[in-house]
Design an enzyme around this catalytic site. Sequence first.
Site, PDB file in Angstrom:
ATOM      1  N   ASP A 105      -1.630   4.027   0.678  1.00 45.43           N
ATOM      2  CA  ASP A 105      -2.187   3.358  -0.491  1.00 45.43           C
ATOM      3  C   ASP A 105      -1.607   1.952  -0.566  1.00 45.43           C
ATOM      4  OD1 ASP A 105      -3.732   3.652  -3.166  1.00 45.43           O
ATOM      5  OD2 ASP A 105      -1.810   2.775  -3.745  1.00 45.43           O
TER       6      ASP A 105
ATOM      7  N   HIS B 206      -0.876   3.681  -9.824  1.00 46.68           N
ATOM      8  CA  HIS B 206      -0.923   2.294  -9.329  1.00 46.68           C
ATOM      9  C   HIS B 206       0.428   1.823  -8.806  1.00 46.68           C
ATOM     10  CE1 HIS B 206      -5.087   1.772 -10.220  1.00 46.68           C
ATOM     11  NE2 HIS B 206      -4.893   2.243 -11.428  1.00 46.68           N
TER      12      HIS B 206
END
Length: 192
Positions: A12, A159
């Site tokens: 990610d 996030h």
Amino acid sequence: MAPKKEIFFSVDIEASGPIPGEYSMLTLGACVTDQMDQTFEMAIRPVSMKVDEEALTVTGLSMEKLLSEGIDPYVAMQSLERWVRTCAGEGAPVFVGLNAAFDWSFVNYYFHKYLGANPFGFAALDIKSMYMGHANVSWAETKASHIAKHLGAQKSNTHNALQDALFQAELFNLIRDNVNRYHAAAKITRKD
């Protein structure tokens, strides 16, 4: 010759905007999906000060802080390549992402720009597509929150690149487990 064992890496990234080249990859997190304690995390010095304010707001990252504390992109990609090759050993590394098209575009661009090659090759495995095919759902139903709820995931999307890579690895593993159970049940049914 037998094919190499595939080693799946959940990756990610957080970026300053929607496309590589004009915007910067700011953080990257990764883990081996079958050994989630094998992790990699780095903050990268921006290559451009161009930003999409919404992207920075979501991540809470500071371009100024990353300019002074981030790792040089060349060094960052060397480190990532070494880690991937070490974890993969003799196996074939496979890039896995949730909305892999986005994360892959930055990682692939950075590998080619700074090292001239990508240890993952030329393709990525997308968890959203994998789930859509397995669960026979619409594209709209492949949001991370929907997948997590449907599969009973324990982790969530934050996030933070490493935490999100771990979350994605959990989703990937849950989908694979469901597929394996389905195939096992299908074999039992056919034998009856």
